[in-house]
Design an enzyme around this catalytic site. Structure first.
Site: not given
Ligand code: B16
Ligand code: MG
Length: 218
Positions: A8, A10
């Site tokens: 991922d 963020d």
């Protein structure tokens, strides 16, 4: 054996959540809706339009805008967000991530990005990490956002690996659910409570160590 890591963006590679928060907070304020950090937690890992829909629901304004108006609101938020992320530099890479990427390269383990953000490639570029990422899932091509496993399944496919050969790394509850449903080993970054469904969790990116993750995943 583990042959791929799916990240991922963020909250794992960099903390762009703060910029998303500022941009959403300002947009919502213009609509008379006041957002706080607790509410912002719910927006992590959620797509742009889904985030707007949650904000409008929170302000009891769900029925006040048609599709075109919502597009304009989402665009306005993104315009501010894009301005904010122009300041991103390699110094914004979260602690431990550069070392983890280097260890993955040395071990011959490939890296994929599974971010819901359409600004993901731009941010990777600004962080100076583009050359180290083998493949990026295009969130515009997905039918369903996290917690649906689609983005992680697509990442495995782009790496030419089976999900069971991959580790997924996330900071959002919706993201951990997506990794688990994809059939990957899930690594969470966050509190014990938020990461309760992760196969393994750490409280900060600094604690992400390749040898330990591989030991747990095997
Ligand atoms: P954009 P991730 C997500 O990134 C963010 O956590 C979420 O807050 C944001 O709304 C979403 O990307 C979409 O971003 O508006 O730039 O397309 O955690 O999946 O890396
Ligand atoms: Mg995240």
């Amino acid at each position: 054996a583990i042959k791929g890591f799916v990240f991922d963006l963020d909250g794992v590679i960099t903390d762009s959540a703060e910029y998303h928060y500022i941009a959403w907070k300002n947009l919502a304020a213009g609509l008379g809706i006041e957002l706080d950090r607790a509410f912002n937690e719910q927006l992590k890992g959620i797509s742009r339009m889904d985030s707007l829909n949650r904000i409008l629901a929170y302000g009891n304004q769900s029925d006040m805008y048609d599709a075109a108006q919502k597009e304009a609101l989402a665009q306005k938020k993104n315009d501010e967000y894009v301005k904010l992320i122009q300041q991103v530099t390699p110094a914004d890479i979260l602690p431990g991530i550069s070392e983890l990427f280097a260890d993955l390269k040395a071990a011959g383990i490939r890296i994929a990005l599974a971010s819901a953000s359409k600004n993901g490639p731009f941010i990777l570029e600004r962080l100076g990490l583009m050359a180290q990422v083998d493949t990026i899932v295009d969130p515009a091509e997905l039918a369903n956002g996290k917690p649906d496993p689609e983005i992680f399944l697509k990442a495995a496919e782009q790496l030419n690996l089976a999900p069971a050969e991959c580790v997924g790394v996330e900071d959002a509850e919706a993201g951990i659910e997506a990794i688990n449903r994809a059939g990957m080993f899930s690594v969470g970054v966050g509190t014990k409570e938020a990461m309760k469904d992760a196969d393994y969790y750490v409280t900060s990116t600094q604690e992400l160590k390749l040898s330990e993750i591989l030991r747990r995943a095997s």
